[in-house]
Motif scaffolding. Structure first.
Motif, PDB file in Angstrom:
ATOM      1  N   UNK A   1       0.801  -1.227   0.000  1.00  0.00           N
ATOM      2  CA  UNK A   1       0.000   0.000   0.000  1.00  0.00           C
ATOM      3  C   UNK A   1       0.830   1.271   0.000  1.00  0.00           C
ATOM      4  N   UNK A   2       1.915   1.272   0.764  1.00  0.00           N
ATOM      5  CA  UNK A   2       2.723   2.496   0.813  1.00  0.00           C
ATOM      6  C   UNK A   2       3.581   2.600  -0.448  1.00  0.00           C
ATOM      7  N   UNK A   3       4.154   1.491  -0.872  1.00  0.00           N
ATOM      8  CA  UNK A   3       5.068   1.560  -2.024  1.00  0.00           C
ATOM      9  C   UNK A   3       4.372   2.160  -3.248  1.00  0.00           C
ATOM     10  N   UNK A   4       3.111   1.818  -3.467  1.00  0.00           N
ATOM     11  CA  UNK A   4       2.442   2.312  -4.679  1.00  0.00           C
ATOM     12  C   UNK A   4       2.157   3.807  -4.629  1.00  0.00           C
ATOM     13  N   UNK A   5       2.304   4.393  -3.466  1.00  0.00           N
ATOM     14  CA  UNK A   5       2.054   5.833  -3.356  1.00  0.00           C
ATOM     15  C   UNK A   5       3.189   6.644  -3.982  1.00  0.00           C
ATOM     16  N   UNK A   6       4.324   6.000  -4.203  1.00  0.00           N
ATOM     17  CA  UNK A   6       5.479   6.733  -4.727  1.00  0.00           C
ATOM     18  C   UNK A   6       5.519   6.670  -6.250  1.00  0.00           C
TER      19      UNK A   6
ATOM     20  N   UNK B   1       8.225   7.469  -8.103  1.00  0.00           N
ATOM     21  CA  UNK B   1       9.533   7.015  -8.555  1.00  0.00           C
ATOM     22  C   UNK B   1       9.674   5.511  -8.252  1.00  0.00           C
ATOM     23  N   UNK B   2       9.975   4.729  -9.282  1.00  0.00           N
ATOM     24  CA  UNK B   2       9.998   3.282  -9.076  1.00  0.00           C
ATOM     25  C   UNK B   2      11.099   2.857  -8.094  1.00  0.00           C
TER      26      UNK B   2
ATOM     27  N   UNK C   1       6.455  -2.841 -12.732  1.00  0.00           N
ATOM     28  CA  UNK C   1       7.829  -2.439 -12.997  1.00  0.00           C
ATOM     29  C   UNK C   1       8.783  -3.596 -12.703  1.00  0.00           C
ATOM     30  N   UNK C   2       8.341  -4.822 -13.046  1.00  0.00           N
ATOM     31  CA  UNK C   2       9.130  -6.005 -12.664  1.00  0.00           C
ATOM     32  C   UNK C   2      10.538  -6.003 -13.262  1.00  0.00           C
TER      33      UNK C   2
END
Lengths: 613, 618
Positions: A125-130, A132-133, A177-178
């Motif tokens: 949940x937090x990672x997707x808020x950014x 920049x990959x 962004x795998x």
């Protein structure tokens, strides 16, 4: 007055002392060793249920001090902090969220759901808020690091290791962004060191370039989880054992798959195919091991997924023995049942399978139950002397059929048959060559070298045809959508070369099951065919308008009919992440209960019921 | 930094602006008048019960008369100072320093519970030290101030004072000053220790070797080498990416809220790198905020941008590839203040409706526009790539390219920031646009500002402590006030309640208005016992529900009424500014001082009247 007060105080002190006596007895610590060992009831229970802090995991002085300082109100404090964490998340105050989450777990280090919930929160949940990959990757890592810390406090907790595998594999290897994530992971030496410090030898999980690969590292975490489950005796909480044990093999599959689709430079590209082939072979072995593992079920007995074929063989053998005891009874009973059917239904049964229309085929499958001969009915036809033996065999058939059906049902959930065949197919030289040429075609198309692209595509499709001929089952799966998309790009190449899509395209069977894109390509083919031969009938390859894209084969005699649709994510391999238990990054992940997940069940059971005795 | 309510100019805050905004002075006077009236009525009621209505009125009037004719004019600083000195001695005797000891224990063992891997350790460390100082000082103030006077009365040591020509107001003031002095001394020592703790905790450096560098290929430019890149050593749980571009410029990636200056000496493999101490984590930036104006996709002014579904409505969004924009108008812009150009800092949010280019940010543009309607001059768009959750520092140079549509003819290829884009009254407009269609930029009032200057972090840290000091002083005043008519434990509970209500006043009001679900105290208790969550209907008899709801309503409205008189302690907290690296505005400090003064005066007066009317010798 003073005397009264004095007596009252004496009474209070006496009451306190009396109440303390049983408490002191119950709380007696462990003293002595071996047979001399003495302990109070609480110590005994703590030991029995592995509840002492030292048994649960690491003892953190900071955590213990915080709990002591709160005088038993750490639950309330954790609740308050949880609210704060939610508020920080809402207001995008990430560093305070991170710190608050760590405070919560210090207050309740053995509450496993907190670790699960908040790790998911950070990684998903937090990672997707950014935007920049690279920042997203940092937060995915934070979730993983958080879980690693959790595994220290909750030693040998299988599901924590499993989640570590899941995050390392799925979150890094299956995100939008795998490509970037996988590259970042490969180069992330401090992260590799962290894994090494926690018993995961990432050097044993090399990718094509020799650097640790996330999918193969994930497998090591899953294996760690399996070891914890097998050796510590701790239950697998919140996850079906079917899915839990399936992942080591799936990681190898996903890793090999990802590697084949990526391009590397120089020698690495050549080494990649070799390594992928080796890993497909390892995946096949791992899947075979998985098939031999006893999987607990919700019916109360375990099943072995790999035993399915041997159970079917046993059923056939027993049926033959039964038929010997009541010769001709099966045919006679079936004829009788057929004769009792209404004329319209009987007509369907009497038709040859190839003459039946699709609707009739469906009717056939529907009415077949009505004419099915129950083994107990056959047993009743045996001579009286053989009847007890016959009934015993009927019982055996009934039990085996039930087991076969349940095993098959579980196999269906994780698409066991498909993955077994896929592993077998992908390790062949033909499949590897097919993929090589396909990738070469794609690269040539990107470089607008159209004639090379066309040539490479065509070689690849020819090889794929060989693979599908040998392993037809792997064709009908979402995973082949990538190949359909490649065919679509091949069509684009042909268009640019001013050529038509071939009317006798060798992968037409794939296009028929290839979803919307497959149907689009088939319609292009029909159009081309009409233009070429306006007066002729459509080609044999083309599906009839009224017919479904694929007709099901009639179920074999004695084979359970139910084919439950796969439910787990790994049952539907695809380029894009599919919703799966625990995979869907929800806005608000719910803490799972500390109980085993409910076992997936087949919709119905169609095994012949024994007659009432 | 998130500032949901901008700090208002002092005069605007002090004086009435309109009917709905009476200003601090008027509001304060109104509340004081109301308190006086209530106090008078209450005093009259008590006096009437004791002495009868006429005599009661006489007693109350005499007390007020005495106060204004004898006690207040006869107030002696010397006697107050003497009492304060006694109170300091008493406080030290009563282990007031325990708060300091606990604080030192917290700092010594901070490593056990501090999150040293946090993504912004400076912010987290500062937050922890401020929180610890705040809590410990408030508790110290609470215990010292509430037990002192009742203990003196109980032990009859108060006789030694009241038998001397000391006025009640001096006893109250002496106590407040005395406790305040003890608290201030402890606060100063705590602040010094905290500063050293934070500074030492964050101090670190890294190493980077020439051999660590590898070529960076620019894929977008066909794989040409665009520079060299290396990672520093891992220290303090992180490492930085160091990039040397073709021109030899060294750029260090920001990590954990800071970066380092890296200098290179020598060349090739013999190059030596020196990495400085952290920069950017402990600073006190002075921002100048502008007035914000949104425009919709058709270029029409609007109050807010688009809501992209975020639960938090602090920011709103502008649509890319349209006429949508957000502009900030800044005042007081002169070449003397900004001789090199405008140093702006930008923190924006990005909302993508499709993935787009995953490996780079969304493209946007900044324009500098003259807000003077007669000018119509604007700079050409300055393109930039979005960087979310990072303060993006940029310098708008003095010489800019003009917008193509600028037909004035003057300086066709170059315009001057101050001559062409700043209006005669010193205003300039900075415009933000999103360049990519169907992608969005989110912004709020304080997301773009001009970084006017940098002040001393140490001074700012001390200013942050001032907020804590004010909170402590208010607690002490309330403690002393309650202790004039309640015994020790009850005074302590009363002061503690004021503290809690002060911290959670907003929550109380939200519960009363239904913004927070779950009902009042009785309903909450029922829900806890029956394990009913806040969203389900209360399962009980209709009459019971009616009674419970109405009782709760009465309690909550009473509490809400009380919260308007009690100090909102969160209001005095300025630690957020220090944590986020912003200088605490002078305006805000004055506002806090005046507000605290109002509470201190009111509570002291109430304490004085209560003590004066109390029969201590009885």
């Amino acid at each position: 007055m003073n005397t009264k007060s004095f007596y009252r105080k004496i009474a209070y002190i006496t009451a306190v002392a009396i109440l303390l006596l049983p408490l002191a007895y119950l709380s007696q610590p462990v003293t002595g060793t071996g047979k001399e060992k003495q302990k109070g009831k609480l110590a005994e229970l703590r030991q029995e249920y592995n509840l002492s802090q030292a048994q649960l995991g690491e003892i953190d002085p900071g955590s213990e001090s915080m709990k002591l300082a709160l005088f038993g109100l750490h639950g309330v404090a954790a609740h308050f902090l949880w609210e704060k964490a939610h508020d920080y998340k809402k207001t995008k105050n990430w560093d305070k969220l991170e710190a608050t989450v760590k405070q919560i777990v210090r207050l309740q280090p053995n509450f496993k759901s907190v670790w699960d919930f908040q790790a998911h929160n950070l990684s998903y949940n937090v990672s997707v808020e950014f935007d920049n990959y690279e920042h997203r990757y940092v937060w995915v890592k934070k979730g993983i690091e958080f879980l690693i810390e959790g595994s220290h406090y909750n030693r040998d907790e299988p599901i924590m290791f499993w989640n570590l595998g899941w995050y390392t594999g799925q979150k890094i290897g299956n995100a939008d962004e795998k490509l970037e994530f996988r590259q970042l992971y490969r180069d992330d030496k401090p992260f590799h060191d962290l894994f090494r410090q926690n018993g995961i030898d990432v050097d044993k999980a090399p990718g094509a370039d020799g650097k640790p690969d996330n999918w193969f590292t994930a497998r090591l975490w899953y294996v760690e989880g399996q070891t914890a489950a097998d050796e510590s005796g701790r239950p697998i909480r919140g996850k079906s054992p079917l899915i839990f044990h399936n992942q080591p093999a799936m990681s190898l599959i996903n890793g090999s798959n990802a590697m084949e689709k990526e391009t590397y430079e120089g020698e690495v590209e050549a080494r990649k195919w070799e390594l992928a082939q080796k890993n497909w072979s390892s995946a096949a072995d791992e899947y075979a091991d998985y098939g031999n593992r006893m999987i607990p079920t919700s019916w109360g007995h375990p099943v072995r997924l790999g035993d399915y074929d041997s159970i079917l063989a046993r059923i056939q053998q027993t049926e033959e023995q039964l038929d010997k005891l009541a010769p001709g009874a099966r045919e006679k009973l079936r004829d009788q049942k057929l004769a009792n059917l209404p004329a319209a239904e009987r007509a369907v049964f009497e038709k040859k399978p190839e003459d039946r229309t699709a609707q009739e085929q469906l009717m056939f499958l529907q009415f077949e139950e009505n004419v099915k001969v129950n083994p107990y009915e056959i047993a009743d036809q045996a001579p009286p002397a053989d009847r007890p033996k016959a009934r015993q065999l009927a019982d055996q058939i009934f039990e085996d059929k039930t087991l076969a059906q349940r095993t098959n049902s579980y196999r269906g959930i994780i698409n066991f048959e498909y993955w077994t065949q896929r592993c077998a197919a992908e390790q062949t030289d033909t499949a590897i060559e097919a993929r090589k040429h396909l990738l070469a075609g794609e690269e040539a198309k990107k470089k607008t070298d159209l004639s090379t692209a066309k040539k490479e595509y065509e070689i690849s499709f020819k090889l794929w045809k060989e693979v599908f001929d040998k392993y037809p089952l792997i064709m009908d799966n979402a995973e082949t959508q990538d190949l359909v998309d490649s065919i679509s790009r091949y069509n684009d190449v042909l268009g640019q070369l001013d050529e038509d899509f071939p009317t006798n395209f060798i992968l037409n069977p794939l296009l028929r099951v290839g979803g919307e894109e497959g149907q689009r390509l088939l319609s292009i083919q029909r159009q081309v065919s009409k233009e070429e031969q306006p007066n002729e009938n459509p080609k044999e390859d083309e599906p009839k308008a009224e017919e479904p894209a694929k007709t099901e084969e009639p179920a074999k005699e004695g084979e359970p009919k139910e084919e439950p649709k796969p439910e787990a994510d790994e049952a539907k391999p695809s380029e894009e992440p599919k919703p799966a238990p625990g995979d869907q990054p929800t806005e608000e992940p719910q803490p799972s209960a500390d109980q085993p997940a409910e076992e997936p069940k087949p919709a119905t059971e169609t095994v012949d019921a024994p007659p009432a005795k | 930094m998130v500032i949901e309510n901008q700090v208002r100019p002092l005069l605007e805050w002090l004086f009435p602006q309109n009917i709905t905004d009476p200003g601090f002075l008027l509001s304060c006077l109104g509340l004081v008048a109301l308190l006086c009236a209530l106090g008078f009525l209450f005093g009259l009621m008590v006096a009437a019960l004791r002495h009868g209505p006429t005599e009661g009125l006489n007693v109350v009037a005499r007390q007020i008369f005495d106060a204004f004719t004898q006690d207040f004019p006869g107030f002696s600083l010397r006697r107050t100072g003497a009492i304060a000195r006694l109170i300091v001695q008493e406080s030290v005797r009563r282990s007031a320093l325990a708060a300091f000891v606990v604080f030192m224990v917290v700092l010594l063992f901070a490593g056990l519970f501090l999150d040293t891997t946090n993504s912004n350790p400076a912010r987290w460390y500062l937050s922890i030290v401020y929180f610890s100082i705040n809590i410990l000082l408030m508790l110290m103030g609470l215990f010292l101030s509430t037990f002192s006077l009742p203990a003196d009365i109980k032990n009859r040591t108060i006789y030694t004072i009241v038998t001397k020509p000391v006025r009640s107001i001096e006893i109250i003031a002496g106590r407040i000053v005395g406790f305040g002095m003890v608290g201030t001394a402890i606060l100063l020592v705590m602040a010094l220790c905290s500063y050293i703790f934070v500074w030492r905790g964050l101090s670190h450096t890294h190493t980077v070797e020439a051999a660590d560098f590898s070529d960076v290929q620019d894929r977008a430019a066909g794989g040409i080498v665009s520079g060299r890149q290396a990672m520093t050593s891992v220290n303090a749980h992180h490492q930085h990416k160091v990039t040397i571009d073709k021109a030899g410029k060294i750029v260090v990636e920001q990590q954990m809220g800071h970066w380092h200056n890296v200098t290179m000496s020598g060349e090739g493999n013999d190059a030596q790198f020196t990495v400085s101490s952290p920069i950017g984590d402990l600073e006190a930036r002075v921002p100048i905020y502008g007035k914000m104006q949104f425009k919709d996709r058709n270029g029409k002014p609007t109050d807010r941008g688009i809501n992209t579904g975020d639960e938090w409505e602090y920011r709103s969004y502008i649509e890319g590839g349209t006429a949508s924009e957000v502009a900030w108008t800044f005042s007081g812009i002169t070449p003397e203040r900004f001789p090199d150009g405008l140093p702006i800092e930008l923190t924006i949010q990005v909302f993508r409706t499709y993935k787009g280019q995953i490996t780079r940010g969304i493209l946007g543009e900044i324009l500098v526009r003259n807000p003077d309607p007669t000018s119509n001059r604007s700079s050409a768009p300055i393109p930039f790539e979005s960087r979310e959750f990072i303060t993006d520092s940029r310098l708008i140079p003095r010489k800019l390219k003009p917008l193509i549509r600028d037909q004035s003819g003057a300086g066709a290829n170059e315009i001057d920031l101050f001559e062409d884009l700043v209006s005669p009254d010193g205003k300039v407009e900075i415009v933000l646009r999103c360049a990519e269609p169907a992608q969005y930029f989110g912004a709020a009032q304080s997301d773009l500002y001009i970084r006017a200057a940098d002040r001393s972090f140490a001074a700012n840290f001390l200013k942050g402590c001032l907020g804590i000091w004010l909170q402590m002083m208010i607690i002490i005043c309330f403690g002393v006030m309650f202790s004039t008519f309640l015994n020790g434990p009850v005074a302590m509970m009363a002061t503690f309640s004021v503290m809690i209500m002060g911290f959670f006043g907003n929550f109380v009001r939200q519960v009363t208005t239904g913004a927070v679900e779950g009902g009042g105290p009785i309903e909450s208790l029922i829900r806890i016992v029956t394990q009913a969550n806040v969203q389900v209907d209360l399962e009980a008899n209709a009459i019971v529900i009616f009674v419970v709801k109405n009782l709760d309503l009465a309690i909550m409205w009473t509490m809400t009424f009380v919260t308007y008189f009690l100090p909102n302690y969160n209001y005095f907290s300025t630690s957020g500014y220090v944590e986020n690296g912003y200088d605490i505005p002078f305006n805000l400090i004055v506002q806090h001082l005046l507000t605290a003064l109002a509470y201190i005066v009111c509570s002291s007066l109430v304490g004085y009247f209560c003590l004066k009317t109390r029969e201590i010798a009885a």
